[in-house]
Design a protein around this motif. Structure first.
Motif, short mmCIF file in Angstrom:
data_model
loop_
_atom_site.label_atom_id
_atom_site.label_comp_id
_atom_site.label_asym_id
_atom_site.label_seq_id
_atom_site.Cartn_x
_atom_site.Cartn_y
_atom_site.Cartn_z
N LEU A 159 58.44 -58.84 71.80
CA LEU A 159 59.04 -57.55 71.47
C LEU A 159 59.70 -56.91 72.69
N GLU B 91 60.65 -58.52 75.52
CA GLU B 91 61.68 -59.39 76.12
C GLU B 91 62.94 -59.49 75.24
N THR C 141 68.89 -64.38 63.05
CA THR C 141 70.20 -64.69 63.63
C THR C 141 70.15 -65.98 64.45
N GLU C 142 68.97 -66.25 65.03
CA GLU C 142 68.78 -67.50 65.77
C GLU C 142 67.46 -68.09 65.31
N ARG C 143 67.42 -69.41 65.25
CA ARG C 143 66.25 -70.05 64.64
C ARG C 143 64.96 -69.83 65.41
N TRP C 144 65.08 -69.71 66.75
CA TRP C 144 63.85 -69.56 67.51
C TRP C 144 63.23 -68.16 67.31
N PRO D 79 66.69 -76.10 65.70
CA PRO D 79 67.89 -76.94 65.66
C PRO D 79 67.54 -78.42 65.79
N PHE E 87 64.85 -72.37 79.29
CA PHE E 87 64.51 -71.39 78.25
C PHE E 87 63.60 -70.34 78.89
N ALA E 88 64.20 -69.51 79.75
CA ALA E 88 63.43 -68.57 80.57
C ALA E 88 62.65 -67.56 79.72
N SER E 89 63.27 -67.07 78.64
CA SER E 89 62.61 -66.05 77.83
C SER E 89 61.29 -66.56 77.27
N HIS F 180 61.22 -77.97 73.20
CA HIS F 180 61.84 -79.30 73.07
C HIS F 180 63.19 -79.20 72.34
N ALA F 181 63.22 -78.37 71.28
CA ALA F 181 64.44 -78.26 70.47
C ALA F 181 65.60 -77.67 71.26
N TYR F 182 65.30 -76.76 72.18
CA TYR F 182 66.36 -76.09 72.94
C TYR F 182 66.45 -76.62 74.37
N ASN F 183 65.93 -77.81 74.58
CA ASN F 183 65.81 -78.32 75.95
C ASN F 183 67.18 -78.68 76.53
N TYR F 184 67.52 -78.08 77.65
CA TYR F 184 68.71 -78.46 78.40
C TYR F 184 68.34 -78.88 79.82
N ASN G 31 73.78 -76.10 82.20
CA ASN G 31 72.69 -76.27 81.24
C ASN G 31 72.05 -74.94 80.89
N PRO H 246 69.42 -71.29 75.05
CA PRO H 246 69.29 -70.20 74.08
C PRO H 246 69.37 -68.80 74.68
N ASN H 247 69.20 -68.67 75.99
CA ASN H 247 69.31 -67.34 76.58
C ASN H 247 70.78 -66.88 76.69
N LYS I 48 73.02 -75.22 70.80
CA LYS I 48 72.41 -75.99 69.69
C LYS I 48 72.70 -75.33 68.34
N GLU I 49 72.81 -74.00 68.34
CA GLU I 49 73.06 -73.31 67.08
C GLU I 49 74.51 -72.87 66.93
N TRP J 258 70.91 -61.31 77.38
CA TRP J 258 70.02 -61.72 78.48
C TRP J 258 70.64 -61.39 79.84
N LYS K 58 67.28 -57.00 80.65
CA LYS K 58 66.08 -57.82 80.85
C LYS K 58 66.49 -59.23 81.20
#
Lengths: 347, 213
Positions: free
Chosen positions: A63, A65, A74-77, A126, A179-181, A262-266, B105, B110-111, B116-117, B186, B190
């Protein structure tokens, strides 16, 4: 800039951690304050609270972050807060239920299967496919059962600390996966669990001291074992033991977070890294039964937590090392010119 | 008399036809909205020479530049500049290039763009007003991060040259957006002030005349 960053970390990391710790700690404190007569009832309530402490930390961190997310997503995660809230509700209900006519592993399997089934149906990231979704269901059942087995054997402090290490490890992997968040949210859960473990530990020690003092104040009966008088104190110091339901809830949340990462792994995080960190408390089972029986509780906690920590650290070092190796290779590649290479070859 | 009628009809009919057509542009190039070009030449974007540069403030200090390579799409523009270029351009997030693989990357993650989406950014112009000769203010829809918003894009026709397949036309477009409008928040609050909200996009396009099949 620095005070603002500190304030941000305080908001999204420490505040949720304190929220989760406060919820879980409240339950333990209540048990410690209860008289022996209604302690059993208080323990059962505290176990429900214990099951929702980590989810509360996650939800608070999400909440703060990301902000509130509505439906449709809006986004799957952004399904994560809903998934964690459902897991917390199932965990809380399962913590209250006692089904003595079934063997322990059947009860745990049912809770794990319910959580896995809900995740399989509703948590979609995804590039998901039927195999990945079935893998999520399977991993929640497998990791849930293993964590439940560990919770059955380890004391509350050890279990909380092991789960804290796992979530901290997941947090590092999230950051390595860019995926810092989600990393911050995993750290908030880890901090809440670590705090809960510390609160439990301090209160357990106080309780043990109180029971020892009470035992030493009473005259030792003729023929009684003086060493045995201390044993009940050691046993009773486990104020709020972890339930299988709470352990399974945590395992389900960890599996869903790992799959999301894993799904959003870059980054350079490989599926094996997620798997090893999720299964790291299992390694605690290797040392729990034969060699630690009769050892002091603190020795048992140190062994289990230490082994879990070593497994997680080795995995993280491997993940970071892999990232650096790829980066070095990338820099080398950037320095070379394909056209020049072709000219060199033609000479 | 008959000759007079025939002669006058030869004059009157084209005049009436011309009157019935909408004017392609207002006198003196004034800002009159144009929705469709009168005679549009179909041009296809050359991905090798079409890219978008983006600029964003980093830690309240420097302006950081990155680019998205290999834009694809089409442009409809009459070579006589009688109408606004109608641009349809697509930038794929996988072609993001900041000079640092790690940063690329991170931006794909996602940030930020959440590749991917939302694998691409697209712009589709819906009309335009003339600013000067070969200089247009285009209005259109920008789709970014799953959000579509109307934007005004300043677009200059930089030149018309000759390519291997026919005529080649260059465009340079500029637009400044607030990324928070597109749900990319992002780093604004924050973590606080890590990155700016305003992003300036400079888009360089080269389009080739489409050959008739």
């Amino acid at each position: 800039m620095l005070p603002e960053v500190a304030l941000y970390l305080l908001t999204v990391l420490l505040l949720p951690a304190f929220a989760g710790m406060a919820v879980g700690g409240f339950g333990v404190v209540m048990v410690a304050r209860r008289a022996q007569a209604d302690r059993q009832q208080a323990v059962r309530r505290a176990q429900v609270v214990q099951a929702i402490a980590a989810p509360i930390a996650f939800l608070a961190s999400f909440l703060l972050e990301t902000g509130p997310v509505g439906l449709p997503l809006t986004e799957r995660w952004h399904v994560l807060p809903y998934a964690v809230a459902v897991a917390a509700i199932v965990g809380a209900i399962a913590s209250r239920m006692r089904l003595p006519w079934w063997p322990w592993w059947v009860q745990w399997s049912i809770v794990a299967a319910i959580l896995g089934g809900l995740a399989w149906k509703f948590v979609v990231f995804p590039a998901s496919n039927p195999y990945l979704q079935a893998g999520l269901l399977g991993s929640i059942v497998l990791v849930g059962l293993l964590w439940s087995a560990v919770a059955r054997d380890a004391c509350s402090v050890g279990m909380a600390m092991m789960a804290a290490i796992v979530f901290a490890g997941l947090g590092v992997l999230m950051v390595l996966a860019n995926f810092a968040s989600l990393g911050v949210m995993a750290f908030a859960v880890a901090a809440a669990l670590a705090g809960l473990g510390i609160v439990s530990g301090v209160l357990n020690l106080r309780e043990a001291a109180r029971l020892r003092a009470a035992a030493s104040a009473q005259p030792v009966a003729v023929g009684a074992d003086p060493a045995g008088a201390a044993c009940p104190a050691e046993a009773a110091c486990e104020l709020v033991p972890w339930t299988a339901a709470a352990a399974t809830t945590l395992a389900a949340i960890a599996c869903v977070l790992a799959l999301c990462g894993h799904a959003y792994n870059y980054g350079e995080v490989r599926p094996l890294h997620w798997a090893v960190i999720l299964l790291s408390p299992f390694f605690a089972l290797l040392v729990c039964k034969p060699c630690l029986r009769g050892a002091k509780p603190i020795v048992g906690v140190a062994w289990r937590v230490g082994l879990c920590l070593v497994v997680v650290l080795v995995t993280l070092i491997n993940a970071v090392g892999r990232g650096n190796a790829v980066e070095d290779a990338g820099e080398g590649a950037a320095g070379s010119d394909p056209m020049m290479d072709m000219l060199e070859e033609s000479k | 008399m008959r000759t007079l009628i025939v002669a006058s009809s030869f004059i009157a009919v084209p005049f009436l036809v011309a009157m019935s057509r909408p004017m392609s542009s207002a006198p003196f190039g004034a800002a009159a909205p144009i929705t469709q070009p009168a005679v549009a030449g179909e041009l296809t974007l050359d991905p090798v020479h079409s890219m978008a540069l983006f600029r964003i403030q980093h830690l309240e200090a420097g302006q950081f530049w990155g680019r998205i390579n290999a834009l694809s799409g089409s442009v409809a523009w009459p070579m006589d500049d009688s109408a606004a270029p109608m641009i349809k351009a697509v930038a794929e997030i996988k072609h993001i290039d900041t000079g640092s693989e790690k940063l690329d990357n991170n931006l794909k993650g996602p940030n930020f763009f959440n590749e991917k989406e939302f694998p691409s950014i697209s712009f589709s112009s819906t009309g335009g007003t003339r600013v000067a000769e070969r200089h247009w203010m285009l209005s259109g829809d920008l789709s970014l991060h799953g959000v579509t918003k109307p934007v005004q894009v300043d677009c200059v026709v930089t030149g018309v040259g000759k390519g291997p397949t026919g005529k080649k036309v260059g465009f340079e477009c500029m637009v400044t957006i607030k990324r928070s409008d597109f749900g990319m928040t992002w780093g604004i609050e924050k973590p606080p002030k890590a990155l700016g909200d305003e992003v300036r996009l400079v888009i360089g396009l080269e389009a080739d005349e489409t050959k008739a099949e």
